[in-house]
Design a protein around this motif. Structure first.
Motif, PDB file in Angstrom:
ATOM      1  N   TRP A 235       8.780   1.249   0.665  1.00 23.15           N
ATOM      2  CA  TRP A 235       7.575   0.649   0.286  1.00 23.15           C
ATOM      3  C   TRP A 235       6.542   0.037   1.407  1.00 23.15           C
ATOM      4  O   TRP A 235       5.600  -0.344   1.008  1.00 23.15           O
TER       5      TRP A 235
ATOM      6  N   TRP B 289       7.382   1.182 -12.180  1.00 23.59           N
ATOM      7  CA  TRP B 289       6.958   1.876 -11.028  1.00 23.59           C
ATOM      8  C   TRP B 289       6.932   3.399 -11.573  1.00 23.59           C
ATOM      9  O   TRP B 289       7.622   3.689 -12.511  1.00 23.59           O
TER      10      TRP B 289
ATOM     11  N   ALA C  52       2.600   1.566  -6.643  1.00 22.63           N
ATOM     12  CA  ALA C  52       3.091   0.305  -6.434  1.00 22.63           C
ATOM     13  C   ALA C  52       3.959  -0.407  -7.667  1.00 22.63           C
ATOM     14  O   ALA C  52       3.878   0.105  -8.620  1.00 22.63           O
TER      15      ALA C  52
ATOM     16  N   GLY D  93       3.783   0.053  -0.407  1.00 21.09           N
ATOM     17  CA  GLY D  93       4.356  -0.433  -1.255  1.00 21.09           C
ATOM     18  C   GLY D  93       3.971  -1.962  -1.469  1.00 21.09           C
ATOM     19  O   GLY D  93       4.342  -2.433  -0.781  1.00 21.09           O
ATOM     20  N   LEU D  94       3.486  -2.192  -2.604  1.00 15.85           N
ATOM     21  CA  LEU D  94       3.047  -3.649  -3.074  1.00 15.85           C
ATOM     22  C   LEU D  94       3.545  -4.070  -4.259  1.00 15.85           C
ATOM     23  O   LEU D  94       3.779  -3.021  -5.359  1.00 15.85           O
TER      24      LEU D  94
END
Length: 258
Positions: free
Chosen positions: A104, A228, A214, A108-109
């Motif tokens: 991530w 997700w 994310a 990716g958050l």
């Protein structure tokens, strides 16, 4: 729909799908559906979901099944809750971005959200219903024989390849899984348990034309949920564990499902 026609609500549409309208309202809803393509498609989807329920569990005998366990009532409640969340879409949302590593990193958050997406509502309802069950928490147990039986069964039901994540490094052993009716079609629920009896469930639904997103963290009562999207599936991890532990489990789960 003209101004002379009776107002048709979502509750009317749900009652129409469940065959609970009187003759007067039935005519009004049919006329509404004939001129409203969006609602007609919605009703068709719900009817398909009811057909899925019947195919999975057979006809529901309300003389035997308690109201609180009636899957049709659960499905209707979830749909109504989804409608409520849509009506609140204009409310302020607190978002906390936390950097993630591994797959991530850079895109990716983790987001802290105050309102759950539809999959979160479905996943938390399913978790509340089955995580506390002692006798029948799952349909197919992990220790029931062939270890490939469960992933093959779930993959067939969702029409997607479903891997079974190994979460033993997080102190969680697989209890088993089940298939459930969801707002977006059949859903798979995998259940894990630690030595203290705490249970975590992974809720998976098929998704057409989905893309990686994310991770989103939600708090629903005492439950922590991380959800997700990943290519052709959507996932939600639900449990009553500290948020940092849930984040680590979710990240590992994502990597194993990818």
């Amino acid at each position: 729909m003209t101004g002379r026609e009776p107002h048709v609500t979502e509750a009317d549409l749900l009652s129409y799908v469940d065959g609970q309208l009187d003759a007067q309202r039935l005519g009004a809803v049919r006329a509404h559906l004939a001129s409203n393509l969006a609602d007609a498609r919605k009703v068709t989807m719900w009817q398909q979901q009811n057909a899925t329920l019947t195919a999975l569990y057979g006809p529901v005998d309300t003389n035997i099944v308690p109201d609180r366990l009636d899957v049709y009532r659960i499905e209707r409640r979830v749909r109504l809750e989804r409608a409520d969340w849509r009506n609140m879409a204009a409310a302020a949302v607190l978002i906390l971005a936390v950097g993630m590593t591994g797959g991530w990193f850079g895109r990716g958050l983790m987001f802290e959200v105050t309102e759950p997406a539809s999959i979160v509502a479905d996943a938390t309802q399913a978790h509340k219903l089955f995580a506390s069950d002692v006798l029948h928490p799952v349909e197919v147990r992990a220790d029931g024989g062939d270890p490939q039986n469960l992933p093959k069964w779930l993959s067939k039901r969702l029409d997607r390849k479903v891997n079974i994540p190994d979460l033993t490094r997080h102190g969680l052993s697989l209890v088993g899984g089940r298939v459930l009716p969801g707002s977006e079609g059949p859903a798979a629920q995998l259940m894990y348990e630690d030595k203290g009896g705490q249970r975590v469930t992974l809720y998976i639904v098929a998704a057409a034309d989905s893309s990686d997103t994310a991770m989103r963290r939600s708090s629903v009562g005492s439950l922590e949920t991380v959800s997700w999207d990943d290519e052709m599936i959507r996932c939600a991890l639900v449990g009553n564990l500290p948020s940092d532990r849930m984040d680590a489990i979710a990240k590992d789960t994502y990597q194993q499902l990818s």
